[in-house]
Write an enzyme that holds these catalytic residues in place. Structure first.
Site, PDB file in Angstrom:
ATOM      1  CG  ASN A   1      -0.215  -0.069   2.506  1.00 39.10           C
ATOM      2  OD1 ASN A   1       0.511   0.859   2.847  1.00 39.10           O
ATOM      3  ND2 ASN A   1      -0.357  -1.163   3.237  1.00 39.10           N
TER       4      ASN A   1
ATOM      5  CG  ASP B   1      -7.183  -4.990   6.826  1.00 39.77           C
ATOM      6  OD1 ASP B   1      -6.544  -4.810   7.878  1.00 39.77           O
ATOM      7  OD2 ASP B   1      -7.895  -4.110   6.300  1.00 39.77           O
TER       8      ASP B   1
ATOM      9  N   PRO C   1      -3.026 -11.401  11.110  1.00 41.44           N
ATOM     10  CG  PRO C   1      -0.971 -11.741  12.153  1.00 41.44           C
ATOM     11  CD  PRO C   1      -1.700 -11.977  10.860  1.00 41.44           C
ATOM     12  CG  ASP C   2      -5.871  -5.829  14.552  1.00 42.43           C
ATOM     13  OD1 ASP C   2      -4.941  -5.199  15.088  1.00 42.43           O
ATOM     14  OD2 ASP C   2      -6.907  -5.290  14.134  1.00 42.43           O
TER      15      ASP C   2
ATOM     16  CE  LYS D   1      -7.809  -2.016  14.747  1.00 45.23           C
ATOM     17  NZ  LYS D   1      -6.841  -2.605  13.848  1.00 45.23           N
TER      18      LYS D   1
HETATM   19  O1  C5P Z   1      -8.142  -1.888  11.371  1.00 49.90           O
HETATM   20  P1  C5P Z   1      -7.248  -0.824  10.850  1.00 49.90           P
HETATM   21  O2  C5P Z   1      -6.214  -1.337   9.872  1.00 49.90           O
HETATM   22  O3  C5P Z   1      -7.942   0.385  10.319  1.00 49.90           O
HETATM   23  O4  C5P Z   1      -6.475  -0.329  12.149  1.00 49.90           O
HETATM   24  C1  C5P Z   1      -5.416   0.566  12.110  1.00 49.90           C
HETATM   25  C2  C5P Z   1      -4.545   0.405  13.333  1.00 49.90           C
HETATM   26  O5  C5P Z   1      -4.333  -0.965  13.653  1.00 49.90           O
HETATM   27  C3  C5P Z   1      -3.169   0.962  13.094  1.00 49.90           C
HETATM   28  O6  C5P Z   1      -2.656   1.365  14.350  1.00 49.90           O
HETATM   29  C4  C5P Z   1      -2.429  -0.255  12.552  1.00 49.90           C
HETATM   30  O7  C5P Z   1      -1.018  -0.143  12.742  1.00 49.90           O
HETATM   31  C5  C5P Z   1      -3.008  -1.375  13.388  1.00 49.90           C
HETATM   32  N1  C5P Z   1      -3.098  -2.670  12.693  1.00 49.90           N
HETATM   33  C6  C5P Z   1      -2.311  -3.710  13.106  1.00 49.90           C
HETATM   34  N2  C5P Z   1      -2.425  -4.939  12.498  1.00 49.90           N
HETATM   35  C7  C5P Z   1      -3.297  -5.135  11.504  1.00 49.90           C
HETATM   36  C8  C5P Z   1      -4.108  -4.074  11.061  1.00 49.90           C
HETATM   37  C9  C5P Z   1      -3.970  -2.852  11.669  1.00 49.90           C
HETATM   38  O8  C5P Z   1      -1.490  -3.531  14.024  1.00 49.90           O
HETATM   39  N3  C5P Z   1      -3.392  -6.317  10.935  1.00 49.90           N
END
Ligand code: C5P
Length: 412
Positions: free
Chosen positions: A217, A286, A314-315, A354
């Site tokens: 990205n 994602d 993984p988030d 989160k």
């Molecule tokens: O869900 P989203 O991508 O919008 O969330 C953004 C926040 O979550 C940012 O702080 C990003 O660094 C973190 N994030 C993460 N791991 C992911 C997706 C997002 O740490 N897989």
């Protein structure tokens, strides 16, 4: 950026070939808004003339304790007193091995050493940029002096490494003017994160499709790198986990390069136990292709596009925020949200989803790749706007906000 607006720096030059860099440094300090008063030792004048330094600083250069010219309107024949009283810092660049030895013993047989000794020690910090041959730098006497000068309250900057004027190669070069400028700017930042260990993710991730293609990205990593720099300037130990970007590592920051989200997650998990603050600025993908092909996917001439299946990544932020240390706030987690609209509502929703104590919203398309940004900080109590500014200025303000939420006392 006018980083040094309102600051008055006494720039002391001692003997060394690095005096040529002091000319550029003088210009750089002034460009950032400082006023500069140059003081030179006799040896420095073998390498560069007072005329050059006067022209660059726009002020007469001083080199003798017997100079009877008035200083700042005071004509008492005491330049060693008058020159130091107005200073926000005395910066010796270059500082020779001999001058360090002199400072260490409190000797005061020329104007520069005299004004260093006569400075109000609690009000006027002494910053030292050593410059010398590698053997001189490595000598136990010099290293002893560096340690003792630090113990006496001076800030001794690092030296650079590389080819030296004497033809040898090694440690001892004076830092480059831009590096010294960064060090001086960093010195003046409030040390609000001393004792903290800040872990930062930055940049995009790269999810391989085959050995030559992948999904990534537009994140430049600039905000995350500015945050790592600002955290370091605020006195924290900093680990930066960076996706594929071509940015220089901020000085004093420990960096670990990764590519994919899974790799970023693994490295963050390894480093998280030592951290007290986690700031997730990375634009983590994602989804990733369920399986990267071993070989380049060919067109095959059928006109049929390859079908990719994806699995969720993984988030990283959510996992750390919802870990026992995250939930207890032993690890204070800060998330970022790059939105295209409805910043407040989206940021609030993301914070709750989160489970992070602090979420920083920004408008993605307005900031990708830029050097400036505007932020919206959302916590459990309220939302605070930070108006458009450089990413480094915003990062510095963010460190103060985070420190306040950690209950850490600031130092001037
Ligand atoms: O869900 P989203 O991508 O919008 O969330 C953004 C926040 O979550 C940012 O702080 C990003 O660094 C973190 N994030 C993460 N791991 C992911 C997706 C997002 O740490 N897989």
């Amino acid at each position: 950026m006018n980083e040094l607006a309102g600051k008055h720096i006494v720039l002391g030059l001692t003997g060394g070939i690095a005096c040529y860099k002091a000319a550029e440094l003088c210009r750089a300090l002034i460009k950032e808004g400082a006023t500069v008063q140059v003081v030179m030792s006799q040896a420095a004048q073998q390498f560069i003339t007072p005329v050059t330094m006067q022209a660059l600083s726009g002020r007469p250069v001083y080199d003798s304790q017997w100079d009877a010219r008035p200083v700042n309107g005071t004509a008492n024949n005491m330049p060693h007193i008058n020159l130091s009283r107005e200073a926000d810092a005395i910066l010796i660049a270059p500082c020779s091995a001999d001058f360090m030895a002199k400072l260490l013993h409190g000797r005061a047989d020329d104007l520069l050493s005299l004004l260093c000794l006569a400075r109000p020690i609690d009000k006027v910090p002494l910053l030292i940029a050593p410059a010398m041959n590698r053997e001189m730098w490595a000598h136990p006497a010099t290293q002893r002096n560096v340690a003792q000068l630090g113990a006496d309250g001076a800030t001794v900057f690092d030296v650079g490494s590389g080819d030296q004027a004497c033809g040898e190669t090694g440690d001892g070069r004076m830092l480059e003017p831009q590096e010294l400028l960064d060090e001086v700017s960093a010195f003046f930042q409030p040390k609000v994160l001393v004792g903290q260990h800040v872990l930062v993710t930055a940049g995009p991730t790269y999810e391989a499709i085959d050995p030559v293609r992948g999904i990534t990205n537009q994140s430049s990593g600039k905000m995350g790198f500015a945050i790592a720099q600002a955290a370091r300037e605020a006195g924290a130990e900093v680990t930066l986990v960076a996706g594929p970007v071509s940015l220089a590592t901020p000085r004093g920051v420990s960096r670990c390069d990764v590519k994919s989200a899974v790799e970023m997650f693994r490295v963050v998990q390894e480093r998280a136990s030592a951290a007290t603050v986690f700031i997730a600025t990375a634009a983590v993908a994602d989804w990733r292709p369920a399986k990267a092909a071993d070989q380049k996917i060919k067109k095959g001439g059928t006109g049929k596009a390859p079908e990719l299946t994806f699995v969720e990544n993984p988030d990283i932020l959510a996992a750390l925020a919802q870990s026992p240390r995250g939930l207890s706030r032993a690890l204070y987690c800060v998330g970022f949200a790059a939105e295209s609209h409805d910043l407040l509502a989206n940021a609030q929703a993301k914070r709750l989803r989160k489970q992070v104590p602090l979420l920083v919203g920004n408008i993605g398309p307005a900031t990708f790749g830029q050097d400036d940004n505007a932020l919206l900080l959302v916590d459990e109590l309220n939302a605070v706007e930070m108006a458009r500014d450089s990413k480094l200025s915003l990062a510095r303000k963010l460190m103060i906000e985070i420190a306040a939420r950690l209950g850490v006392k600031g130092q001037p």
